[in-house]
Write a protein that holds these residues in place. Structure first.
Motif, PDB file in Angstrom:
ATOM      1  N   VAL A   1     -23.757  -2.732 -13.053  1.00 46.95           N
ATOM      2  CA  VAL A   1     -25.077  -3.187 -13.845  1.00 46.95           C
ATOM      3  C   VAL A   1     -24.863  -4.602 -14.218  1.00 46.95           C
ATOM      4  N   GLN A   2     -26.208  -5.214 -13.876  1.00 44.36           N
ATOM      5  CA  GLN A   2     -26.452  -6.569 -14.455  1.00 44.36           C
ATOM      6  C   GLN A   2     -27.791  -6.603 -15.137  1.00 44.36           C
ATOM      7  N   VAL A   3     -27.854  -6.527 -16.357  1.00 45.90           N
ATOM      8  CA  VAL A   3     -29.183  -6.277 -17.146  1.00 45.90           C
ATOM      9  C   VAL A   3     -29.544  -7.523 -17.444  1.00 45.90           C
ATOM     10  N   SER A   4     -30.762  -8.110 -16.795  1.00 45.98           N
ATOM     11  CA  SER A   4     -31.003  -9.488 -17.118  1.00 45.98           C
ATOM     12  C   SER A   4     -32.696  -9.588 -17.074  1.00 45.98           C
ATOM     13  N   PRO A   5     -33.262 -10.721 -17.374  1.00 42.34           N
ATOM     14  CA  PRO A   5     -34.713 -10.865 -17.447  1.00 42.34           C
ATOM     15  C   PRO A   5     -35.348 -11.136 -16.127  1.00 42.34           C
ATOM     16  N   GLU A   6     -36.620 -10.795 -15.859  1.00 48.97           N
ATOM     17  CA  GLU A   6     -37.553 -11.215 -14.738  1.00 48.97           C
ATOM     18  C   GLU A   6     -38.229 -12.103 -15.192  1.00 48.97           C
ATOM     19  N   SER A   7     -38.327 -13.444 -14.367  1.00 48.76           N
ATOM     20  CA  SER A   7     -39.451 -14.531 -15.022  1.00 48.76           C
ATOM     21  C   SER A   7     -40.335 -14.456 -13.856  1.00 48.76           C
ATOM     22  N   TYR A   8     -41.498 -15.144 -14.432  1.00 44.43           N
ATOM     23  CA  TYR A   8     -42.737 -15.422 -13.432  1.00 44.43           C
ATOM     24  C   TYR A   8     -43.385 -16.628 -13.600  1.00 44.43           C
ATOM     25  N   ASN A   9     -43.740 -17.136 -12.448  1.00 46.65           N
ATOM     26  CA  ASN A   9     -44.607 -18.615 -12.556  1.00 46.65           C
ATOM     27  C   ASN A   9     -45.917 -18.511 -11.742  1.00 46.65           C
ATOM     28  N   ASN A  10     -46.517 -19.226 -11.801  1.00 43.39           N
ATOM     29  CA  ASN A  10     -47.815 -19.543 -10.824  1.00 43.39           C
ATOM     30  C   ASN A  10     -47.341 -19.500  -9.625  1.00 43.39           C
ATOM     31  N   TYR A  11     -48.022 -18.603  -8.647  1.00 37.42           N
ATOM     32  CA  TYR A  11     -47.375 -18.718  -7.225  1.00 37.42           C
ATOM     33  C   TYR A  11     -47.572 -19.858  -6.708  1.00 37.42           C
ATOM     34  N   TYR A  12     -46.434 -20.268  -5.872  1.00 37.89           N
ATOM     35  CA  TYR A  12     -46.385 -21.728  -5.142  1.00 37.89           C
ATOM     36  C   TYR A  12     -45.629 -21.302  -3.810  1.00 37.89           C
ATOM     37  N   LYS A  13     -45.979 -22.403  -3.013  1.00 35.99           N
ATOM     38  CA  LYS A  13     -45.324 -22.291  -1.438  1.00 35.99           C
ATOM     39  C   LYS A  13     -43.948 -22.444  -1.736  1.00 35.99           C
ATOM     40  N   GLY A  14     -43.018 -21.297  -1.201  1.00 31.87           N
ATOM     41  CA  GLY A  14     -41.733 -21.009  -1.267  1.00 31.87           C
ATOM     42  C   GLY A  14     -41.249 -20.406  -2.665  1.00 31.87           C
ATOM     43  N   TYR A  15     -42.104 -19.818  -3.331  1.00 37.13           N
ATOM     44  CA  TYR A  15     -41.952 -19.170  -4.384  1.00 37.13           C
ATOM     45  C   TYR A  15     -40.692 -18.062  -4.189  1.00 37.13           C
ATOM     46  N   GLU A  16     -40.940 -17.393  -3.089  1.00 33.97           N
ATOM     47  CA  GLU A  16     -40.138 -16.131  -2.876  1.00 33.97           C
ATOM     48  C   GLU A  16     -38.575 -16.531  -2.664  1.00 33.97           C
ATOM     49  N   MET A  17     -38.470 -17.833  -1.956  1.00 32.42           N
ATOM     50  CA  MET A  17     -37.077 -18.304  -1.838  1.00 32.42           C
ATOM     51  C   MET A  17     -36.444 -18.644  -3.165  1.00 32.42           C
ATOM     52  N   ASP A  18     -37.191 -18.932  -4.131  1.00 37.27           N
ATOM     53  CA  ASP A  18     -36.557 -19.480  -5.463  1.00 37.27           C
ATOM     54  C   ASP A  18     -36.430 -18.319  -6.316  1.00 37.27           C
ATOM     55  N   HIS A  19     -37.148 -17.071  -5.960  1.00 36.30           N
ATOM     56  CA  HIS A  19     -36.915 -15.881  -6.773  1.00 36.30           C
ATOM     57  C   HIS A  19     -36.328 -14.833  -6.440  1.00 36.30           C
ATOM     58  N   VAL A  20     -35.421 -15.084  -5.456  1.00 32.24           N
ATOM     59  CA  VAL A  20     -34.526 -13.894  -4.645  1.00 32.24           C
ATOM     60  C   VAL A  20     -33.722 -12.915  -5.775  1.00 32.24           C
ATOM     61  N   THR A  21     -33.334 -13.595  -6.708  1.00 34.71           N
ATOM     62  CA  THR A  21     -32.676 -12.962  -7.740  1.00 34.71           C
ATOM     63  C   THR A  21     -33.347 -12.765  -8.967  1.00 34.71           C
ATOM     64  N   GLY A  22     -34.821 -12.864  -9.000  1.00 34.31           N
ATOM     65  CA  GLY A  22     -35.860 -12.506  -9.977  1.00 34.31           C
ATOM     66  C   GLY A  22     -35.875 -13.498 -11.105  1.00 34.31           C
ATOM     67  N   TYR A  23     -35.240 -14.487 -11.089  1.00 34.77           N
ATOM     68  CA  TYR A  23     -34.933 -15.465 -12.183  1.00 34.77           C
ATOM     69  C   TYR A  23     -35.111 -17.068 -12.049  1.00 34.77           C
ATOM     70  N   GLN A  24     -36.138 -17.812 -12.660  1.00 37.48           N
ATOM     71  CA  GLN A  24     -35.822 -19.253 -12.491  1.00 37.48           C
ATOM     72  C   GLN A  24     -36.192 -19.722 -13.738  1.00 37.48           C
TER      73      GLN A  24
END
Length: 762
Positions: free
Chosen positions: A56-79
């Motif tokens: 288990v690794q219990v951790s936050p999920e963050s969100y930003n306005n969508y931008y080009k390359g968003y998925e590459m930055d958020h592969v582990t759910g948090y920026q």
């Protein structure tokens, strides 16, 4: 009177000395760990709570306005710089380059009217000063929901504690569909199947099969310390069909503003998830107890090395050590059972089953570091990989699975088929040569797994073409697994595995197998284009490719590509097992120094021209942010300019590792970036990560003591080290001059003192 005064002074000085001399067991090393390092840009680390090697690794999920390359930055759910948090999930990966996990999202809130049509409408802003992370603990205050969130973890269990400002309106979103993926708009397809049920007014149990990267089975039990008084099922966002529901739960808060949630997980079943939870967290109102236990577990890991230096140096080093021991993760239940790739439930041979194996990355430095610090863990890892091998289902009709093979990139017991090579092989052989063996398996069983992995065809292991041509032609096809992609990288990395397997064959007296493997290990010469001095793809006629863009980074996404996430500069030096042979091939010590200079001091940088991929961590054409380059700074030690290693290592440590969220210039990749930093700070590095030789570099800290598992100590001292004095002048081991470029694993684990005399002269 004077006599008594003197006695008092002596006693005071004695007590002062005793009080200032801390035993390792009493030192809190976790104060030097910053989980936020690597959480911005490409580091892909998570800041939440976990235990060493925990499931288990219990951790936050963050969100930003969508931008080009968003998925590459958020592969582990948090920026780190994202303005919103959307919830808190129970599983994460550390520093990887592909998305997966982030299972079971919870979001506490107090507002009554939130439009459920978008999954992200339950988000909340937060202030960075109200976000705290230490090993085993995470806290944040949600400004929009007026809730303080605290998280901690045991090995198979997550512990949430929410403190609502307004208990009378306390609500909880439970999103069982959510998970990270390559497309933020495709969450509706993340789950292949799911079922769930409320067992009573305090308990939710269920099952979900995630689809991203590799299908994964997750069973869970979720318990609340307050009675559920209302529950509603939300419609799927944007009216898309989803396999798993979203719930809004209300509770009888009993005039109390605190809600606790416990979540136990398993790959085997709901009952096993319950057993895991009950074994690890035995009572409510024990959050602080579990947090303390997690902290103690981390201190046990962190005290393996005592580092002297500035606070910043300690933070950088101990955070690296922390990242190194987040994975691989033990996914076996407390009773030792786990679910295999073929969907069977088995007993793990050693009671644990380690998965999350990013072997293409970690074989280079992370796995050799484990052999120094935790040989028992290494033995369990080998056992887990042999468990995987022996339980693998062979499918003759599927060329990818027509033969057994050791894991390549395994996620929760399932093969992702990611990356190239069979780099469990060097991990096995390196450990075996260091006296570390798997449990309940014979040498013959281990060799059979290694031999089959390197000699039988399977996905991205083009042994039929290699045996026929001596390389992998980009235009030849013997089966459906031959696709003409990454042909140079696949050859170079596979024949490195052949070299390692040959060492095991030699050790076991298998001359025929040794001769075959050692011959194939020399095939790197077959793709060396002497006119250009680079490795280059060839066709079935033997013709080399012409007009190559040396700077372009290519991979499996490019038809006819030569390399795997790299360019011609990077794989020019990918001959880890025979550096002297490569030096001769390139024209000698002066010639390879010139070639290395042209890489590190190039005016151009590597460039991905076919994907949205902003490369960080480059020095000329050198790309520290990706693993095939990691040994290259140490190749100067084989050249006429050995001091260049010292200079470049200092530059990389100073400029490419920082104690801040964007402090990792590339994916941490399950601890590989961190292991490189640790080795380089200690003054040696496994250029050939199989067999137990470490090339001497230039230490970046003044002193470190490795507290070895055998009770001995290995001390490294860098005398006269400073920003100006960063060039090694001489080296001694146990007082005797060390007039060679390496130190051995045996010399380290036997204990001793390695002293570098530092200066400013080349």
């Amino acid at each position: 009177m004077t006599r008594w005064i003197n006695i008092v002074i002596i006693l005071y000085c004695f007590l002062t000395i005793v009080g200032c001399t801390e035993k390792p067991e009493s030192v809190d090393y976790t104060k030097y760990v910053d989980p936020f390092i690597g959480t911005q840009h490409e580091g892909h680390c998570f800041p939440g709570a976990t235990t060493p090697m925990g499931m288990v690794q219990v951790s936050p999920e963050s969100y930003n306005n969508y931008y080009k390359g968003y998925e590459m930055d958020h592969v582990t759910g948090y920026q780190f710089n994202d303005p919103w948090l959307i919830g808190f999930t129970q599983t994460h990966l550390n520093g990887v380059g592909c998305p997966s996990m982030s299972d079971i999202l919870l979001m506490p809130f107090g507002k009554k009217d939130i439009d459920p049509s978008s999954r992200f409408n339950y988000r909340s802003t937060y202030q960075k000063e109200n976000e705290i992370a230490t090993p085993g603990y995470y806290r944040v205050y949600l400004d929009d929901h007026n809730v303080n969130v605290e998280l901690t973890a045991a090995e198979h269990s997550a512990y949430h504690r929410y403190t609502y400002d307004h208990a009378d309106s306390a609500k909880l979103l439970v999103d069982l569909q959510y998970g990270v993926s390559w497309d933020i708009n495709s969450i509706s397809s993340n789950v292949l199947e799911a079922n769930q049920q409320f067992n009573d007014e305090y308990t939710l149990t269920g099952y979900r099969k995630g689809s991203v990267w590799a299908p994964r089975d997750l069973f869970y039990v979720m318990k609340f310390n307050k009675k559920i008084t209302s529950k509603s099922i939300l419609s799927a966002p944007e009216n898309k069909e989803e396999k798993a529901p979203r719930y809004i739960l209300g509770f009888d808060m009993e005039a109390n503003n605190q809600l606790e949630v416990l979540i136990g997980v398993s790959t085997v079943g709901v009952n096993e998830a319950k057993e895991n939870l009950e074994a690890e967290i035995t009572a409510w109102n024990s959050f602080d107890k579990i947090r303390k236990q997690s902290k103690q577990k981390w201190n046990k890991i962190l005290r393996k090395i005592d580092v002297e230096g500035s606070k910043d140096e300690k933070i950088a080093f101990y955070t690296s050590l922390y990242h190194l021991f987040i994975q691989p993760t033990n996914i076996a239940d407390v009773n030792g059972k786990y679910r295999t790739a073929s969907n069977e439930v088995k007993d793990a041979s050693c009671g644990k089953f380690y998965s999350t194996l990013s072997l293409w990355d970690t074989y280079r430095a992370a796995n050799p570091m484990y052999t120094i610090l935790s040989p028992e863990l290494v033995g369990d890892m080998l056992t887990s990989m042999l468990d995987s091998y022996t339980t693998m289902t062979i499918d003759p009709d599927n060329p990818k699975e027509a033969n057994r093979y050791l894991p390549r990139w395994q996620l929760w017991g399932k093969e992702t088929h990611t990356m190239v090579g069979n780099h469990a092989v060097p991990v096995f052989v390196d450990a075996y040569l260091k006296g570390i063996k798997p449990i309940n398996y014979t040498d013959e069983q281990m060799f059979e797994a290694v031999w089959t992995s390197v000699t039988k065809p399977h996905y991205r292991n083009h042994v039929e073409l290699i045996d026929s041509f001596g390389y992998i032609p980009y235009d030849a096809k013997r089966s459906s697994i031959d696709d003409g992609k990454e042909t140079v990288s696949r050859l170079l990395e596979n024949i490195y595995d052949d070299h390692c397997a040959s060492l095991l064959a030699k050790e076991l007296g298998k001359k025929k197998e040794f001769d075959f493997l050692i011959n194939r290990a020399g095939f790197y010469k077959n793709v060396y284009h002497s006119e250009s001095g680079f490795m280059r793809g060839r066709n079935a006629k033997g013709e080399f490719k012409e007009n190559i863009d040396l700077t372009e980074v290519v991979g499996e996404w490019v038809e006819g590509s030569d390399f795997t996430e790299g360019n011609a500069y990077h794989y020019q030096f990918h001959v880890q097992h025979d550096v002297p042979g490569l030096v001769n091939l390139m024209g000698g010590e002066n010639a390879i120094a010139t070639k290395l200079d042209s890489m590190f001091y190039s005016s151009s940088k590597p460039e991905v021209k076919t994907l949205v991929w902003n490369i960080h961590g480059t020095m000329g054409q050198y790309w520290h942010g990706n693993e095939p380059c990691h040994h290259v700074p140490y190749l100067y030690k084989y050249s006429s300019k050995p001091q260049e290693t010292d200079k470049i290592v200092k530059t990389l440590v100073d400029d490419y590792y920082h104690n801040r969220p964007d402090g990792l210039m590339g994916n941490d990749d399950c601890g590989q970036m961190s292991a490189w930093y640790m080795f380089s700070s200690l003054g040696f590095y496994p250029v050939d990560p199989c067999g137990g030789e470490y090339i001497l570099g230039a230490p970046q800290i003044s002193k470190a003591v490795i507290n070895l598992p055998n009770g001995k100590e290995f001390t490294m001292e860098a005398k006269n080290l400073s920003d100006e004095n960063h060039i090694v002048q001489s080296v001694t081991l146990n007082g005797a001059p060390l007039d060679r470029r390496y130190i051995t694993h045996k010399e380290i684990v036997n204990g001793g003192i390695l002293v570098f005399q530092m200066g400013c002269k080349d």
